[in-house]
Design an enzyme around this catalytic site. Sequence first.
Site, PDB file in Angstrom:
ATOM      1  N   HIS A  45       0.825  -1.213   0.000  1.00  0.00           N
ATOM      2  CA  HIS A  45       0.000   0.000   0.000  1.00  0.00           C
ATOM      3  C   HIS A  45       0.857   1.260   0.000  1.00  0.00           C
ATOM      4  CE1 HIS A  45       0.702   0.900   4.303  1.00  0.00           C
ATOM      5  NE2 HIS A  45       0.578  -0.401   4.533  1.00  0.00           N
ATOM      6  N   CYS A  59       2.786  -5.001   6.858  1.00  0.00           N
ATOM      7  CA  CYS A  59       2.486  -4.669   5.469  1.00  0.00           C
ATOM      8  C   CYS A  59       3.707  -4.075   4.767  1.00  0.00           C
ATOM      9  CB  CYS A  59       1.317  -3.694   5.404  1.00  0.00           C
ATOM     10  SG  CYS A  59      -0.251  -4.438   5.918  1.00  0.00           S
TER      11      CYS A  59
END
Length: 201
Positions: free
Chosen positions: A161, A177
């Site tokens: 992301h 992440c």
Amino acid sequence: MNRRTMMTALAALACGASPALALSETATRPAATPVALAPAPQEWPIARRYYPTEVNVRPDLRVGSIIIVSEKFFLYHIIAPGKAMRYGVAVGKNELKFRGKAVVGRKVEWPSWRPTPEMIERNPAAYKKYEDGMPGGPTNPLGARALYLYQNGRDTAIRIHGTTEPASIGHAVSNGCVRMVNDHVIALFNAVPIGTEVTVY
């Protein structure tokens, strides 16, 4: 990937090499000439080595796949036989690093965000207030785009992301992440379809 191949890859990583790419990666253009993306590179608060760069890689790597080498803070998108776009990333800190194979199971523009129960438990002061979620937008920690990683049809809770903290690129700081500069994740988002294979070392 069989056990022997995985052990060889991990041994290479322990020696400081990129297990999938190391001995064959060479820049196809000078490091001082990164691939042009908007805004101008000087507006990216990251080291020049993390600018998007087209590189040569092993020709047997699957075209279209994504390979992330966590210890080097690099994400490779294989764009042609022996060619990849390399981006700098931030990865999970310490024991929170994700490892293994997954596929892109979902893609979202300006994604909403909800901390996992584990994140809230680890740091309630930072995350408890967001337990009902946070809408997408410029202040959302997932940034402009998110690629959701799935295994066996199930969401892993790991995403590739964007970020509101681009200076974190090149560091192990996230809750597992993989973060990218917003401009870079937009370029990747536009280039890869649902079902793209992702391998994280």
